[in-house]
Scaffold this motif. Structure first.
Motif, PDB file in Angstrom:
ATOM      1  N   ILE A 108      28.450  62.560  34.074  1.00 44.16           N
ATOM      2  CA  ILE A 108      27.909  63.599  33.192  1.00 44.16           C
ATOM      3  C   ILE A 108      27.492  63.003  31.853  1.00 44.16           C
ATOM      4  O   ILE A 108      26.413  63.307  31.334  1.00 44.16           O
ATOM      5  N   ARG A 109      28.323  62.136  31.282  1.00 48.00           N
ATOM      6  CA  ARG A 109      27.987  61.532  29.984  1.00 48.00           C
ATOM      7  C   ARG A 109      26.731  60.672  30.068  1.00 48.00           C
ATOM      8  O   ARG A 109      25.867  60.720  29.191  1.00 48.00           O
ATOM      9  N   TYR A 113      23.108  61.314  28.331  1.00 45.04           N
ATOM     10  CA  TYR A 113      22.448  60.276  27.544  1.00 45.04           C
ATOM     11  C   TYR A 113      20.968  60.192  27.927  1.00 45.04           C
ATOM     12  O   TYR A 113      20.088  60.191  27.065  1.00 45.04           O
ATOM     13  N   PHE A 114      20.706  60.119  29.237  1.00 44.54           N
ATOM     14  CA  PHE A 114      19.317  60.028  29.691  1.00 44.54           C
ATOM     15  C   PHE A 114      18.558  61.334  29.445  1.00 44.54           C
ATOM     16  O   PHE A 114      17.346  61.316  29.235  1.00 44.54           O
ATOM     17  N   GLY A 115      19.262  62.454  29.464  1.00 46.80           N
ATOM     18  CA  GLY A 115      18.617  63.731  29.144  1.00 46.80           C
ATOM     19  C   GLY A 115      18.179  63.784  27.692  1.00 46.80           C
ATOM     20  O   GLY A 115      17.119  64.319  27.369  1.00 46.80           O
ATOM     21  N   ILE A 139      26.316  52.445  27.397  1.00 47.73           N
ATOM     22  CA  ILE A 139      26.104  53.875  27.139  1.00 47.73           C
ATOM     23  C   ILE A 139      27.440  54.561  26.879  1.00 47.73           C
ATOM     24  O   ILE A 139      27.585  55.342  25.933  1.00 47.73           O
ATOM     25  N   LEU A 140      28.434  54.270  27.701  1.00 46.46           N
ATOM     26  CA  LEU A 140      29.735  54.930  27.571  1.00 46.46           C
ATOM     27  C   LEU A 140      30.479  54.497  26.314  1.00 46.46           C
ATOM     28  O   LEU A 140      31.312  55.251  25.798  1.00 46.46           O
ATOM     29  N   GLU A 141      30.183  53.315  25.789  1.00 48.07           N
ATOM     30  CA  GLU A 141      30.847  52.838  24.578  1.00 48.07           C
ATOM     31  C   GLU A 141      30.227  53.411  23.307  1.00 48.07           C
ATOM     32  O   GLU A 141      30.813  53.298  22.236  1.00 48.07           O
TER      33      GLU A 141
END
Length: 142
Positions: A108-109, A113-115, A139-141
């Motif tokens: 989901i995260r 991000y891409f959204g 991305i997650l960091e």
């Protein structure tokens, strides 16, 4: 020795109303060339029908052009929407992330991000599969 008004005007060299129109001839109100006036009462109706036909064909042409323009615009909007949202790429993204072993919240995260940054999706799609786990970590960091 009172003179009439007309006599006084004549003596002064001025003309009366009668003399203003004395030499004037009024033109005839009937047309001199009767042949130029149509004796056919249907001529006016015929020209009205022609105008209506011309207007109808013009409206049909405008409608056809408008429909073609709308079809092209709809196709262009669909392409633009696909480019902005990623279309199928966003659908495949979830499956691809789950295949990499990410849990639901991580998927989901990354999808969010891409959204929020749809231009990054083209980078993602261009990456070698071996680089994608590092991209996800970055991305997650954030």
């Amino acid at each position: 020795m009172a003179e009439s008004a007309a006599d006084a005007l004549d003596n002064m060299g001025l003309e009366t109303e009668e003399s203003d129109t004395a030499g004037f001839t009024q033109p005839s109100t009937t047309p001199s060339n009767v042949a130029s006036v149509s004796s056919d009462p249907n001529t006016g109706e015929t020209s009205k029908r022609k105008r209506k036909r011309n207007v109808s064909s013009t409206i049909e042409e405008i409608t056809k052009v408008f429909e073609k323009t709308m079809e092209r615009a709809s196709a262009d909007i669909a392409k633009l929407t696909e480019a902005i949202t990623g279309g199928d790429a966003m659908t495949r993204l979830g499956v691809e992330l789950e295949g990499m072993g990410l849990d639901r919240m991580q998927v989901i995260r990354v999808a969010m991000y891409f959204g929020n940054k749809p231009n990054q999706l083209s980078i993602w799609n261009g990456l070698n599969d071996s680089y994608k786990p590092d991209f996800v970590k970055a991305i997650l960091e954030e």
